[in-house]
Design a protein around this motif. Structure first.
Motif, PDB file in Angstrom:
ATOM      1  N   GLY A 193       2.497   1.941 -11.232  1.00 24.31           N
ATOM      2  CA  GLY A 193       3.039   1.736  -9.902  1.00 24.31           C
ATOM      3  C   GLY A 193       1.996   1.935  -8.816  1.00 24.31           C
ATOM      4  O   GLY A 193       0.998   2.631  -9.005  1.00 24.31           O
ATOM      5  N   ILE A 194       2.230   1.291  -7.687  1.00 23.13           N
ATOM      6  CA  ILE A 194       1.371   1.465  -6.522  1.00 23.13           C
ATOM      7  C   ILE A 194       2.198   1.935  -5.336  1.00 23.13           C
ATOM      8  O   ILE A 194       3.412   1.729  -5.273  1.00 23.13           O
ATOM      9  CB  ILE A 194       0.626   0.167  -6.134  1.00 23.13           C
ATOM     10  CG1 ILE A 194       1.616  -0.930  -5.719  1.00 23.13           C
ATOM     11  CG2 ILE A 194      -0.281  -0.299  -7.251  1.00 23.13           C
ATOM     12  CD1 ILE A 194       0.958  -2.127  -5.052  1.00 23.13           C
ATOM     13  N   ALA A 195       1.528   2.579  -4.406  1.00 19.96           N
ATOM     14  CA  ALA A 195       2.101   2.923  -3.101  1.00 19.96           C
ATOM     15  C   ALA A 195       1.171   2.343  -2.041  1.00 19.96           C
ATOM     16  O   ALA A 195      -0.046   2.305  -2.221  1.00 19.96           O
ATOM     17  CB  ALA A 195       2.230   4.429  -2.950  1.00 19.96           C
ATOM     18  N   ARG A 196       1.744   1.892  -0.928  1.00 20.82           N
ATOM     19  CA  ARG A 196       0.943   1.255   0.127  1.00 20.82           C
ATOM     20  C   ARG A 196       1.144   1.983   1.442  1.00 20.82           C
ATOM     21  O   ARG A 196       2.278   2.303   1.834  1.00 20.82           O
ATOM     22  CB  ARG A 196       1.320  -0.214   0.266  1.00 20.82           C
ATOM     23  CG  ARG A 196       0.673  -0.921   1.441  1.00 20.82           C
ATOM     24  CD  ARG A 196       0.742  -2.426   1.302  1.00 20.82           C
ATOM     25  NE  ARG A 196      -0.108  -2.878   0.206  1.00 20.82           N
ATOM     26  CZ  ARG A 196      -0.264  -4.164  -0.130  1.00 20.82           C
ATOM     27  NH1 ARG A 196       0.391  -5.105   0.520  1.00 20.82           N
ATOM     28  NH2 ARG A 196      -1.059  -4.503  -1.120  1.00 20.82           N
ATOM     29  N   CYS A 197       0.012   2.209   2.142  1.00 21.53           N
ATOM     30  CA  CYS A 197       0.049   2.893   3.437  1.00 21.53           C
ATOM     31  C   CYS A 197      -0.932   2.215   4.382  1.00 21.53           C
ATOM     32  O   CYS A 197      -2.154   2.281   4.163  1.00 21.53           O
ATOM     33  CB  CYS A 197      -0.303   4.367   3.258  1.00 21.53           C
ATOM     34  SG  CYS A 197      -0.230   5.343   4.780  1.00 21.53           S
ATOM     35  N   GLU A 198      -0.411   1.537   5.396  1.00 18.83           N
ATOM     36  CA  GLU A 198      -1.244   0.883   6.412  1.00 18.83           C
ATOM     37  C   GLU A 198      -2.302  -0.024   5.766  1.00 18.83           C
ATOM     38  O   GLU A 198      -3.480   0.003   6.126  1.00 18.83           O
ATOM     39  CB  GLU A 198      -1.901   1.933   7.302  1.00 18.83           C
ATOM     40  CG  GLU A 198      -0.903   2.794   8.052  1.00 18.83           C
ATOM     41  CD  GLU A 198      -1.577   3.887   8.864  1.00 18.83           C
ATOM     42  OE1 GLU A 198      -2.804   3.780   9.123  1.00 18.83           O
ATOM     43  OE2 GLU A 198      -0.885   4.864   9.228  1.00 18.83           O
ATOM     44  N   GLY A 199      -1.875  -0.803   4.786  1.00 16.52           N
ATOM     45  CA  GLY A 199      -2.766  -1.753   4.136  1.00 16.52           C
ATOM     46  C   GLY A 199      -3.609  -1.179   3.020  1.00 16.52           C
ATOM     47  O   GLY A 199      -4.338  -1.918   2.350  1.00 16.52           O
ATOM     48  N   ALA A 200      -3.531   0.125   2.784  1.00 18.10           N
ATOM     49  CA  ALA A 200      -4.294   0.756   1.710  1.00 18.10           C
ATOM     50  C   ALA A 200      -3.370   1.051   0.534  1.00 18.10           C
ATOM     51  O   ALA A 200      -2.228   1.493   0.722  1.00 18.10           O
ATOM     52  CB  ALA A 200      -4.932   2.055   2.197  1.00 18.10           C
ATOM     53  N   ASP A 201      -3.859   0.801  -0.675  1.00 19.21           N
ATOM     54  CA  ASP A 201      -3.063   0.992  -1.880  1.00 19.21           C
ATOM     55  C   ASP A 201      -3.579   2.163  -2.704  1.00 19.21           C
ATOM     56  O   ASP A 201      -4.787   2.413  -2.785  1.00 19.21           O
ATOM     57  CB  ASP A 201      -3.104  -0.256  -2.765  1.00 19.21           C
ATOM     58  CG  ASP A 201      -2.418  -1.448  -2.128  1.00 19.21           C
ATOM     59  OD1 ASP A 201      -1.548  -1.230  -1.265  1.00 19.21           O
ATOM     60  OD2 ASP A 201      -2.748  -2.593  -2.492  1.00 19.21           O
ATOM     61  N   GLY A 202      -2.647   2.864  -3.341  1.00 21.38           N
ATOM     62  CA  GLY A 202      -2.974   3.874  -4.338  1.00 21.38           C
ATOM     63  C   GLY A 202      -2.210   3.564  -5.604  1.00 21.38           C
ATOM     64  O   GLY A 202      -1.109   2.998  -5.557  1.00 21.38           O
ATOM     65  N   VAL A 203      -2.751   3.923  -6.754  1.00 24.57           N
ATOM     66  CA  VAL A 203      -2.149   3.558  -8.031  1.00 24.57           C
ATOM     67  C   VAL A 203      -1.990   4.773  -8.922  1.00 24.57           C
ATOM     68  O   VAL A 203      -2.738   5.758  -8.803  1.00 24.57           O
ATOM     69  CB  VAL A 203      -3.010   2.494  -8.749  1.00 24.57           C
ATOM     70  CG1 VAL A 203      -4.333   3.097  -9.229  1.00 24.57           C
ATOM     71  CG2 VAL A 203      -2.256   1.862  -9.915  1.00 24.57           C
ATOM     72  N   ALA A 204      -1.007   4.718  -9.803  1.00 19.89           N
ATOM     73  CA  ALA A 204      -0.856   5.716 -10.859  1.00 19.89           C
ATOM     74  C   ALA A 204      -0.275   5.016 -12.077  1.00 19.89           C
ATOM     75  O   ALA A 204       0.695   4.249 -11.960  1.00 19.89           O
ATOM     76  CB  ALA A 204       0.050   6.860 -10.428  1.00 19.89           C
TER      77      ALA A 204
END
Length: 485
Positions: A193-204
């Motif tokens: 899954g990913i999370a998005r914040c102000e155009g930036a993505d993080g993954v786990a």
């Protein structure tokens, strides 16, 4: 579709029926091998922080490979009635008669017991039905997957999220006309899954043999932390950078080594970097293919390959020295080697591939395996980052493509978080970069400055392979472009 798929012994019974039909129609001189595989996969997808799809499929397939009069042909069906199996044999026999002579036919696997490792007792010499198998994962329902998705979304704290949670169950059997007959089953789960914040993505991401080992809240918190920390990136110029690769990025390294480097067919054709007996990697590097699982982890795969060869752990690199490549029966015969249990439906054409690579973690007393932590820096990478003078912390690679298969020069992009590290501290987010790098050279003697103390089990990006990867601290990585070009 088979109504009895997955019943103990059902697949082996079907395989034996096909062998009987081959003997009836083609005589005992024909060589035949039969794979019967029941695949049940369920997938729960989410986007915009909402589940939008839940799908499941269960199919029993039969594949026949037949060698007669020096010619080879194959066929398959999902019609497992008596008429369907007879039709499969008749069609395959007709194809054999018009096929070219097969001069590389390696013959059939002889009868051999499965190599069941300690901790995976199996249910006898011929059967792997109790092969570290998790029944709860095999029978997981949509609500159990949805629960993990909900935990992921809530842990992201209002950020936009997307991804999947899946479970897979396989029950299979193999039989050939030489007398080899084996069966086994396996289950697995994965979440990405990913999370998005102000155009930036993080993954786990995480793969597991048990759905119970996937904690959606831990994964969601990790993806969100990385997305928030990746905001406002700066651009860096191209150049050679010291790097810490987190486990997700190392997974891509292992995948490309498996597909293009340790393939026995490519090695025999001198298209691989691998040179057996030579120190090609740093002495800290040991790479093992572990289809039977390890460290109390249930088996990752069936205990036999598509030619009926029993699978086993295979050390490909030991303390920097390349010690083995993977073989099916065809590549082994050409190389004068033994098959290693890596046959697949396409291995005669595309080569035998390792699909369960583990890069051994550093031996640190008290270190325990985990899912990578919930912070910006993976737990496995924290001590490595502390040793960086000036370099990059890289979460993930994508769209990697081979430029030079012999040297395994790869070009690709970073994603899901890159940071500048100065004097052991993360100082700013960095825009995604393009790199062009020989993977074996990056892991060469003297170039591995550190290996994390834990491995994280990660799913393949496009299939069912899985890779156990620690973080890596490397002396040099060749950045050839940035977000502006």
């Amino acid at each position: 579709m088979s109504g009895e798929g997955g019943r103990a012994g059902a697949e082996l019974e079907l395989a034996a029926r096909v062998i009987g039909i081959v003997r009836e129609l083609a005589g005992r001189s024909a060589e035949a091998e039969v794979n019967v595989r029941h695949d049940a996969e369920a997938l729960t997808r989410f986007a915009n922080s909402t589940i939008h799809q839940n799908v499941a499929s269960a199919v029993t397939g039969v594949r026949l490979r037949l060698h007669a009069d020096g010619r080879t042909a194959g066929g398959s069906t999902t019609v497992t009635s008596a008429d369907g199996l007879r039709t499969l044999v008749e069609r395959t026999l007709a194809a054999v008669r018009v096929s070219p002579v097969d001069r590389s036919w390696p013959g059939l696997a002889p009868p051999a017991p499965l190599r069941l490792s300690a901790g995976h007792p199996g249910s006898g010499e011929r059967s792997g039905l109790a092969f570290g198998f998790d029944e709860a994962t095999a029978r997981a329902d949509p609500a159990e997957r949805a629960e993990r998705v909900g935990d992921f979304v809530r842990a992201a704290g209002g950020l936009e999220t997307a991804g999947y949670c899946r479970t897979v169950y396989v029950s299979a059997a193999f039989a050939n006309s030489a007398g080899q007959a084996v069966e086994g089953r396996t289950a697995e789960a994965a979440m990405d899954g990913i999370a998005r914040c102000e155009g930036a993505d993080g993954v786990a991401r995480l793969a597991a043999a048990r759905l119970a080992d996937l904690d959606g809240a831990v994964l969601g918190a990790r993806a969100a932390a990385k997305a928030r920390a990746a905001r406002g990136p700066v651009e860096l110029p191209p150049g050679h950078y010291e790097v810490v690769l987190e486990p997700d990025a190392v997974r891509d390294v292992l995948e490309n080594l498996a597909v293009f480097g340790f393939d026995g067919k490519a090695h025999h054709q001198q298209q691989s970097f691998a040179e057996l007996g030579r120190e090609q990697f740093d002495p800290s590097v040991t790479i093992v293919d572990e289809p039977l699982g390890s460290r109390e982890e249930p088996a990752a795969d069936l205990p036999f390959d598509d030619e009926g060869t029993p699978r086993r752990s295979l050390v490909l690199v030991r303390e920097g020295v390349t010690t083995a490549v993977t073989h099916d029966r065809t590549s082994a015969a050409l190389a004068g080697a033994e098959p290693t249990g890596h046959a697949s439906p396409v291995s005669r054409s595309w080569g035998p591939k390792a699909t369960h690579l583990r890069l051994e973690a550093a031996a640190v007393p008290g270190a325990a395996p985990g899912a990578g932590g919930t912070g910006v820096i993976a737990d496995s990478a924290r001590p490595l980052v502390a040793g960086v003078r000036r370099g990059l912390l890289i979460t993930d690679f994508w769209y990697t493509r081979v430029l030079d298969p012999k040297a395994l020069v790869i070009t690709g992009l970073t994603r899901n978080g890159v940071w500048l590290v100065e004097d052991g501290e993360v100082t700013s987010a960095v825009s995604n970069v393009r790199f062009t790098q020989s993977y074996p050279r990056a892991l060469g003697p003297g170039r591995v400055l550190g290996i994390g103390a834990e491995t994280v089990l990660l799913p393949e990006s496009w299939g069912r392979a899985r890779y156990a990867a620690p973080a890596l601290h490397l002396a040099e990585w060749n950045v050839t472009g940035n977000a502006s070009g």
